[in-house]
Design a protein around this motif. Sequence first.
Motif, mmCIF file in Angstrom:
data_model
loop_
_atom_site.group_PDB
_atom_site.id
_atom_site.type_symbol
_atom_site.label_atom_id
_atom_site.label_comp_id
_atom_site.label_asym_id
_atom_site.label_seq_id
_atom_site.Cartn_x
_atom_site.Cartn_y
_atom_site.Cartn_z
ATOM 1 N N VAL A 119 -1.292 2.034 7.387
ATOM 2 C CA VAL A 119 -1.536 0.595 7.474
ATOM 3 C C VAL A 119 -2.279 0.058 6.250
ATOM 4 O O VAL A 119 -2.187 -1.136 5.948
ATOM 5 C CB VAL A 119 -2.306 0.231 8.765
ATOM 6 C CG1 VAL A 119 -1.476 0.557 9.982
ATOM 7 C CG2 VAL A 119 -3.656 0.929 8.823
ATOM 8 N N SER A 120 -2.998 0.914 5.536
ATOM 9 C CA SER A 120 -3.710 0.478 4.335
ATOM 10 C C SER A 120 -4.039 1.693 3.479
ATOM 11 O O SER A 120 -3.880 2.836 3.907
ATOM 12 C CB SER A 120 -4.986 -0.302 4.695
ATOM 13 O OG SER A 120 -5.826 0.471 5.521
ATOM 14 N N ARG A 153 -14.166 -0.317 8.558
ATOM 15 C CA ARG A 153 -13.195 -1.150 9.272
ATOM 16 C C ARG A 153 -13.146 -0.740 10.743
ATOM 17 O O ARG A 153 -13.397 0.414 11.077
ATOM 18 C CB ARG A 153 -11.807 -1.008 8.650
ATOM 19 C CG ARG A 153 -11.713 -1.563 7.227
ATOM 20 C CD ARG A 153 -10.292 -1.513 6.712
ATOM 21 N NE ARG A 153 -10.117 -2.402 5.581
ATOM 22 C CZ ARG A 153 -8.954 -2.907 5.183
ATOM 23 N NH1 ARG A 153 -7.845 -2.596 5.850
ATOM 24 N NH2 ARG A 153 -8.872 -3.706 4.153
ATOM 25 N N ARG A 211 -4.570 5.296 8.594
ATOM 26 C CA ARG A 211 -3.437 5.327 9.512
ATOM 27 C C ARG A 211 -3.851 4.928 10.927
ATOM 28 O O ARG A 211 -5.008 5.078 11.304
ATOM 29 C CB ARG A 211 -2.805 6.726 9.523
ATOM 30 C CG ARG A 211 -2.330 7.148 8.132
ATOM 31 C CD ARG A 211 -1.721 8.529 8.087
ATOM 32 N NE ARG A 211 -1.375 8.891 6.719
ATOM 33 C CZ ARG A 211 -0.246 8.543 6.104
ATOM 34 N NH1 ARG A 211 0.677 7.859 6.782
ATOM 35 N NH2 ARG A 211 -0.014 8.894 4.852
ATOM 36 N N PRO A 244 0.806 -1.221 0.000
ATOM 37 C CA PRO A 244 0.000 0.000 0.000
ATOM 38 C C PRO A 244 0.841 1.274 0.000
ATOM 39 O O PRO A 244 0.513 2.238 -0.697
ATOM 40 C CB PRO A 244 -0.822 -0.133 1.288
ATOM 41 C CG PRO A 244 -0.923 -1.603 1.519
ATOM 42 C CD PRO A 244 0.392 -2.166 1.047
ATOM 43 N N CYS A 245 1.924 1.285 0.789
ATOM 44 C CA CYS A 245 2.754 2.482 0.853
ATOM 45 C C CYS A 245 3.396 2.793 -0.495
ATOM 46 O O CYS A 245 3.575 3.963 -0.861
ATOM 47 C CB CYS A 245 3.817 2.337 1.937
ATOM 48 S SG CYS A 245 4.922 0.928 1.723
ATOM 49 N N THR A 282 -9.969 -1.440 -0.892
ATOM 50 C CA THR A 282 -9.042 -1.108 0.181
ATOM 51 C C THR A 282 -7.997 -2.217 0.275
ATOM 52 O O THR A 282 -8.349 -3.399 0.324
ATOM 53 C CB THR A 282 -9.776 -0.952 1.521
ATOM 54 O OG1 THR A 282 -10.809 0.025 1.375
ATOM 55 C CG2 THR A 282 -8.816 -0.506 2.617
ATOM 56 N N VAL A 283 -6.733 -1.828 0.323
ATOM 57 C CA VAL A 283 -5.635 -2.780 0.333
ATOM 58 C C VAL A 283 -4.758 -2.523 1.550
ATOM 59 O O VAL A 283 -4.406 -1.379 1.844
ATOM 60 C CB VAL A 283 -4.785 -2.660 -0.952
ATOM 61 C CG1 VAL A 283 -3.580 -3.582 -0.892
ATOM 62 C CG2 VAL A 283 -5.631 -2.971 -2.177
ATOM 63 N N GLY A 284 -4.434 -3.576 2.279
ATOM 64 C CA GLY A 284 -3.559 -3.440 3.427
ATOM 65 C C GLY A 284 -4.131 -4.097 4.665
ATOM 66 O O GLY A 284 -5.090 -4.880 4.593
ATOM 67 N N GLN A 285 -3.547 -3.770 5.795
ATOM 68 C CA GLN A 285 -3.928 -4.366 7.060
ATOM 69 C C GLN A 285 -5.059 -3.573 7.726
ATOM 70 O O GLN A 285 -5.219 -2.380 7.466
ATOM 71 C CB GLN A 285 -2.728 -4.413 7.998
ATOM 72 C CG GLN A 285 -1.573 -5.246 7.479
ATOM 73 C CD GLN A 285 -1.952 -6.695 7.287
ATOM 74 O OE1 GLN A 285 -2.596 -7.295 8.148
ATOM 75 N NE2 GLN A 285 -1.574 -7.269 6.151
ATOM 76 N N PRO A 286 -5.850 -4.211 8.602
ATOM 77 C CA PRO A 286 -6.862 -3.475 9.377
ATOM 78 C C PRO A 286 -6.190 -2.631 10.459
ATOM 79 O O PRO A 286 -4.979 -2.709 10.673
ATOM 80 C CB PRO A 286 -7.705 -4.590 9.986
ATOM 81 C CG PRO A 286 -6.771 -5.751 10.079
ATOM 82 C CD PRO A 286 -5.861 -5.654 8.891
ATOM 83 N N HIS A 339 -7.102 3.153 0.784
ATOM 84 C CA HIS A 339 -8.480 3.027 0.299
ATOM 85 C C HIS A 339 -8.606 3.769 -1.020
ATOM 86 O O HIS A 339 -8.201 4.929 -1.136
ATOM 87 C CB HIS A 339 -9.437 3.625 1.326
ATOM 88 C CG HIS A 339 -10.860 3.691 0.881
ATOM 89 N ND1 HIS A 339 -11.659 2.571 0.725
ATOM 90 C CD2 HIS A 339 -11.648 4.765 0.548
ATOM 91 C CE1 HIS A 339 -12.863 2.938 0.333
ATOM 92 N NE2 HIS A 339 -12.875 4.257 0.221
#
Length: 208
Positions: A66-67, A128, A59, A8-9, A84-88, A69
């Motif tokens: 962290v992800s 989320r 964030r 994601p970053c 949305t990609v990444g961690q919750p 959107h």
Amino acid sequence: MPHSGELPCERLAQAVPLAGTPGQAYVERRGIPLAVADRAGLRFDPDWDGRPAVLVGLRDQDGLLVSVHGRYLTTLRGQNKMLTVGQPGGVAGVGESWRAEPLILVEGIFDALSLAACGWDGVATIGRWAPWLPQICARRVVWLGFDANAPGDREASHYAGLLATASSRRLLPPARCKDWNTALVKRGNAKVECWIRVHMANESATVK
């Protein structure tokens, strides 16, 4: 990221500022001034899993990404409106985000942007759960500005239960407006700003 495996970053860093892109036309068509979108950190990606989208980072409480959107600019039948990609564990904060007083929680990024266009900072949950929210909401008044429909009511009740140490209050959009972006487009920022201010004052007086 689907197909490419990018983090994601990495994708957020590759995205470009909205100015002069189809992303600028999209946010302005939804009543969001470019300056408000820029302040919230929105960027444009012409190929977010195959389609152009505006992106925003989610964030954690320390401000770490962290992800990401993405809200697609166009949607055909059967296509998702967002990805949305990444961690919750992150939220999309606008302005002072969760540090703002009053603290307003909404679901979508365009709800938060619409509030910001009316002078109110807020937090978009993007559907989320961030497990650190109860800590930062403890002993505070939290306004739950989820959609004015049955799913929005359920989400508000869910959050009220999770934020047990906060004083949760419902903040509905104006009548005949499902969400805050609809309210902004239909009513204009001055009327929405006044609606929120008066509603909060009346609700606070009732609680007292």
